[in-house]
Design a protein around this motif. Structure first.
Motif, mmCIF file in Angstrom:
data_model
loop_
_atom_site.group_PDB
_atom_site.id
_atom_site.type_symbol
_atom_site.label_atom_id
_atom_site.label_comp_id
_atom_site.label_asym_id
_atom_site.label_seq_id
_atom_site.Cartn_x
_atom_site.Cartn_y
_atom_site.Cartn_z
ATOM 1 N N PHE A 67 0.867 -1.173 0.000
ATOM 2 C CA PHE A 67 0.000 0.000 0.000
ATOM 3 C C PHE A 67 0.911 1.232 0.000
ATOM 4 O O PHE A 67 1.686 1.449 0.935
ATOM 5 N N ASN A 68 0.827 2.007 -1.069
ATOM 6 C CA ASN A 68 1.665 3.201 -1.225
ATOM 7 C C ASN A 68 0.912 4.420 -0.710
ATOM 8 O O ASN A 68 -0.186 4.736 -1.189
ATOM 9 N N VAL A 69 1.491 5.097 0.259
ATOM 10 C CA VAL A 69 0.824 6.225 0.904
ATOM 11 C C VAL A 69 1.672 7.482 0.754
ATOM 12 O O VAL A 69 2.692 7.641 1.429
ATOM 13 N N PRO A 70 1.269 8.395 -0.154
ATOM 14 C CA PRO A 70 1.981 9.670 -0.281
ATOM 15 C C PRO A 70 1.397 10.705 0.672
ATOM 16 O O PRO A 70 0.248 10.592 1.097
ATOM 17 N N ASN A 71 2.184 11.687 1.019
ATOM 18 C CA ASN A 71 1.683 12.800 1.823
ATOM 19 C C ASN A 71 1.329 13.935 0.872
ATOM 20 O O ASN A 71 2.220 14.548 0.264
ATOM 21 N N GLU A 72 0.048 14.215 0.729
ATOM 22 C CA GLU A 72 -0.405 15.256 -0.189
ATOM 23 C C GLU A 72 -0.455 16.635 0.457
ATOM 24 O O GLU A 72 -0.794 17.608 -0.197
ATOM 25 N N ARG A 73 -0.131 16.698 1.730
ATOM 26 C CA ARG A 73 -0.177 17.975 2.455
ATOM 27 C C ARG A 73 1.225 18.547 2.593
ATOM 28 O O ARG A 73 2.213 17.814 2.635
ATOM 29 N N GLY A 137 5.885 9.907 11.386
ATOM 30 C CA GLY A 137 4.982 9.488 10.326
ATOM 31 C C GLY A 137 5.523 9.834 8.948
ATOM 32 O O GLY A 137 6.738 9.968 8.748
ATOM 33 N N VAL A 138 4.605 9.976 7.993
ATOM 34 C CA VAL A 138 4.985 10.328 6.621
ATOM 35 C C VAL A 138 4.953 11.852 6.517
ATOM 36 O O VAL A 138 3.888 12.463 6.496
ATOM 37 N N GLU A 139 6.116 12.454 6.451
ATOM 38 C CA GLU A 139 6.204 13.906 6.450
ATOM 39 C C GLU A 139 5.926 14.480 5.059
ATOM 40 O O GLU A 139 5.935 13.746 4.061
ATOM 41 N N PRO A 140 5.670 15.794 4.966
ATOM 42 C CA PRO A 140 5.417 16.416 3.664
ATOM 43 C C PRO A 140 6.535 16.129 2.671
ATOM 44 O O PRO A 140 7.715 16.150 3.019
ATOM 45 N N GLY A 141 6.137 15.834 1.434
ATOM 46 C CA GLY A 141 7.114 15.549 0.391
ATOM 47 C C GLY A 141 7.637 14.134 0.414
ATOM 48 O O GLY A 141 8.561 13.815 -0.327
ATOM 49 N N GLN A 142 7.035 13.249 1.247
ATOM 50 C CA GLN A 142 7.499 11.867 1.351
ATOM 51 C C GLN A 142 6.341 10.903 1.102
ATOM 52 O O GLN A 142 5.177 11.301 1.079
ATOM 53 N N PHE A 143 6.696 9.611 0.902
ATOM 54 C CA PHE A 143 5.678 8.578 0.853
ATOM 55 C C PHE A 143 6.205 7.353 1.582
ATOM 56 O O PHE A 143 7.401 7.216 1.816
ATOM 57 N N GLN A 144 5.282 6.459 1.936
ATOM 58 C CA GLN A 144 5.652 5.255 2.675
ATOM 59 C C GLN A 144 4.929 4.053 2.086
ATOM 60 O O GLN A 144 3.775 4.162 1.654
ATOM 61 N N GLN A 145 5.602 2.899 2.065
ATOM 62 C CA GLN A 145 4.985 1.660 1.627
ATOM 63 C C GLN A 145 4.697 0.778 2.833
ATOM 64 O O GLN A 145 5.513 0.669 3.754
ATOM 65 N N PHE A 146 3.519 0.133 2.801
ATOM 66 C CA PHE A 146 3.102 -0.774 3.865
ATOM 67 C C PHE A 146 2.838 -2.142 3.240
ATOM 68 O O PHE A 146 1.785 -2.373 2.641
ATOM 69 N N ALA A 164 -9.435 2.595 2.236
ATOM 70 C CA ALA A 164 -8.374 3.080 3.119
ATOM 71 C C ALA A 164 -8.723 4.454 3.695
ATOM 72 O O ALA A 164 -9.331 5.289 3.013
ATOM 73 N N LEU A 165 -8.333 4.649 4.944
ATOM 74 C CA LEU A 165 -8.463 5.949 5.603
ATOM 75 C C LEU A 165 -7.067 6.437 5.947
ATOM 76 O O LEU A 165 -6.288 5.726 6.587
ATOM 77 N N GLN A 166 -6.750 7.667 5.529
ATOM 78 C CA GLN A 166 -5.443 8.276 5.781
ATOM 79 C C GLN A 166 -5.630 9.422 6.766
ATOM 80 O O GLN A 166 -6.338 10.386 6.466
ATOM 81 N N THR A 167 -4.999 9.319 7.934
ATOM 82 C CA THR A 167 -5.165 10.328 8.977
ATOM 83 C C THR A 167 -3.892 11.147 9.137
ATOM 84 O O THR A 167 -2.785 10.592 9.209
ATOM 85 N N TYR A 168 -4.059 12.486 9.213
ATOM 86 C CA TYR A 168 -2.937 13.403 9.398
ATOM 87 C C TYR A 168 -2.844 13.837 10.863
ATOM 88 O O TYR A 168 -3.801 13.655 11.637
ATOM 89 N N ASP A 169 -1.701 14.401 11.220
ATOM 90 C CA ASP A 169 -1.503 14.775 12.621
ATOM 91 C C ASP A 169 -2.332 15.981 13.055
ATOM 92 O O ASP A 169 -2.364 16.311 14.241
ATOM 93 N N ASP A 170 -3.024 16.637 12.119
ATOM 94 C CA ASP A 170 -3.949 17.710 12.491
ATOM 95 C C ASP A 170 -5.383 17.191 12.559
ATOM 96 O O ASP A 170 -6.339 17.968 12.549
#
Length: 261
Positions: A67-73, A137-146, A164-170
């Protein structure tokens, strides 16, 4: 040299100098447009949460998927990923690979109808996998594989849909749950879809009792995922080549007009 000749030569040099300045001003614009093209070509590769390999997992097999998770923020980090397992085709075996900096939990649910796998009757199966960041976590400009090892994949379906639900630190939650309909535009938040291929004639696409088939399929599909990443890199490098070519054309036009002048 007479003063008239000097004035004539000066009048010829001035337009050439003016043209040089005009072309010099245009070249940054060419570079900007070309760079924009690179962003357009490279951006969609990691635009939303997706599952890979796409088109490389055989029906009835065990497979390793990512599962590829990019940070869009640009002002928040992704700190949680929740993936819901399919209910129409339950996956009795789901094993997460450890991801540094993340803890994982598996939620199981009783199946409405028991299924059989490797001669055993299965009455419950994983219903949700949750990864929670233990650090940044996955910081801005990065992505993570699970990565997950899953099986047995359905034999009578062409794809497996996850939500999938993607939750941000805000506390913002992006819900990647919308179905993608054939022939229709992609929705804003599409659910990850794993495409399935036909089982191979030698039968290694089906689950083997000793588990060797699953390991073989997992290795093959991991290689396919790597190939998919290489393809993305190739597209980006190709786009960069286009940029260089456009800038080269700009210099060529400038040089040609200068010689003709």
């Amino acid at each position: 040299m007479s003063s008239n000749s000097t004035m004539a030569k000066s009048s010829q040099q001035q337009p050439e100098s003016s043209r040089t300045r005009r072309y010099a001003r245009r070249l940054p614009l060419v570079g900007t447009l070309a760079a924009g093209g690179v962003l357009l070509l490279a951006g969609p590769a990691f635009a939303h949460v997706s599952v890979q390999p796409e088109g490389a997992a055989a029906k009835g097999s065990f497979a390793t998927v990512n599962f590829n998770v990019p940070n869009e923020r640009d002002d928040a980090s992704t700190v949680k990923l929740e993936v819901t397992m399919p209910t129409d085709h339950p996956l009795a075996s789901v094993m997460p690979q450890p991801v540094p900096g993340w803890k994982v939990s598996i939620t199981k649910a009783k199946l409405p109808k028991p299924i059989e796998m490797e001669g055993e009757k299965i009455t419950e199966a994983p219903s949700k996998i949750t990864w929670t960041a233990e650090d940044k976590g996955v910081e801005p400009g990065q992505f993570q594989q699970f990565p997950l090892s899953v099986g047995q994949l359905p034999k009578d379906a062409d794809q497996v849909v996850f939500k999938a639900l993607q939750t941000y630190d805000d506390k913002q939650v992006v819900r990647w749950i919308e179905p993608t309909k054939e022939g229709a535009p992609e929705p804003e938040n599409p659910a990850p879809v794993l495409k399935l291929t036909a089982a191979e004639a030698d039968g290694h696409g089906a689950a083997a009792a000793d588990g060797k088939s699953g390991a073989k399929d997992g290795a093959e599909n991991t290689a396919a995922a790597d190939a998919s990443g290489s393809d993305t890199t190739a597209r980006v490098l190709g786009a960069i080549g286009i940029v260089v070519g456009i800038i080269g054309v700009g210099f060529g036009v400038f040089a040609g007009r200068r010689r003709s002048a």
